[in-house]
Design an enzyme around this catalytic site. Sequence first.
Site, PDB file in Angstrom:
ATOM      1  NE  ARG A  11      -2.393  -3.952  -3.551  1.00 18.93           N
ATOM      2  CZ  ARG A  11      -1.715  -3.522  -2.464  1.00 18.93           C
ATOM      3  NH1 ARG A  11      -2.714  -2.322  -1.434  1.00 18.93           N
ATOM      4  NH2 ARG A  11      -0.373  -3.802  -2.385  1.00 18.93           N
ATOM      5  CE  LYS A  49      -0.535  -8.770  -3.193  1.00 17.13           C
ATOM      6  NZ  LYS A  49       0.357  -7.954  -4.913  1.00 17.13           N
ATOM      7  CG  HIS A 110      -2.909  -3.995 -11.261  1.00 17.59           C
ATOM      8  ND1 HIS A 110      -2.897  -3.860  -9.849  1.00 17.59           N
ATOM      9  CD2 HIS A 110      -0.667  -4.104 -11.702  1.00 17.59           C
ATOM     10  CE1 HIS A 110      -1.389  -3.044  -9.417  1.00 17.59           C
ATOM     11  NE2 HIS A 110      -1.032  -4.066 -10.008  1.00 17.59           N
ATOM     12  NE  ARG A 113      -1.433  -1.314  -6.727  1.00 14.00           N
ATOM     13  CZ  ARG A 113      -1.081  -0.468  -5.252  1.00 14.00           C
ATOM     14  NH1 ARG A 113      -2.326   0.411  -4.416  1.00 14.00           N
ATOM     15  NH2 ARG A 113      -0.333  -1.308  -3.805  1.00 14.00           N
ATOM     16  CG  HIS A 136       3.720  -0.957  -2.825  1.00 10.08           C
ATOM     17  ND1 HIS A 136       4.698   0.322  -3.678  1.00 10.08           N
ATOM     18  CD2 HIS A 136       2.589  -1.352  -3.454  1.00 10.08           C
ATOM     19  CE1 HIS A 136       4.421   0.120  -4.608  1.00 10.08           C
ATOM     20  NE2 HIS A 136       3.233  -1.015  -4.974  1.00 10.08           N
ATOM     21  CE1 TYR A 145       5.377   1.298 -11.644  1.00 11.93           C
ATOM     22  CE2 TYR A 145       5.645   0.101  -9.066  1.00 11.93           C
ATOM     23  CZ  TYR A 145       4.395   0.626 -10.307  1.00 11.93           C
ATOM     24  OH  TYR A 145       4.027  -0.222 -10.212  1.00 11.93           O
TER      25      TYR A 145
END
Length: 167
Positions: A11, A49, A110, A113, A136, A145
């Site tokens: 990120r 995050k 972004h 990524r 994730h 995805y």
Amino acid sequence: AFQMLYWTGIRVGELLALTAGDFDFKNNMLTINKSYQRLHGEDVITTPKTEKSNRTIKMPQFLCDEMQEYLKMFYSPNNSDRIFPISKSYLHHEMDRGSKAAGVKRIRIHDLRHSHISLLIDMGFSAVAIADRVGHESIEITYRYAHLLTSKQKEMAVKLDFMNKGV
């Protein structure tokens, strides 16, 4: 900075928090354990995050070589100083400039990524392995995805045919 974003899938905040001490060039590893933010005009380093965002990423050799060359440009890199002392807006400006110069449609920072994740899917890596690499929190995020994962169906069928024929 753009090479790191694309080839590692980290990120932007993770990139901007990187220090020389986060690299283990002997083992081609990158430790992600912090994130950069600009809050109320102050530079703030926070935890990543999510809990799974704390991770170690194996880097390709060419990227390790490139980062070692980059770090040589610093007079005396301190293991705790940010190696990309820039802002998100600077990266946005450079993306605009590069897109214009190349005559291509601009993408969001972004999206690098997303491009990394799409590349890994195209290379045949599992959603679980990809989720682990990019931090994730849930495999469900990686399954966003899924439309790319289904594109592997034809390739799977061809390989199954070969296996059945004993090839």
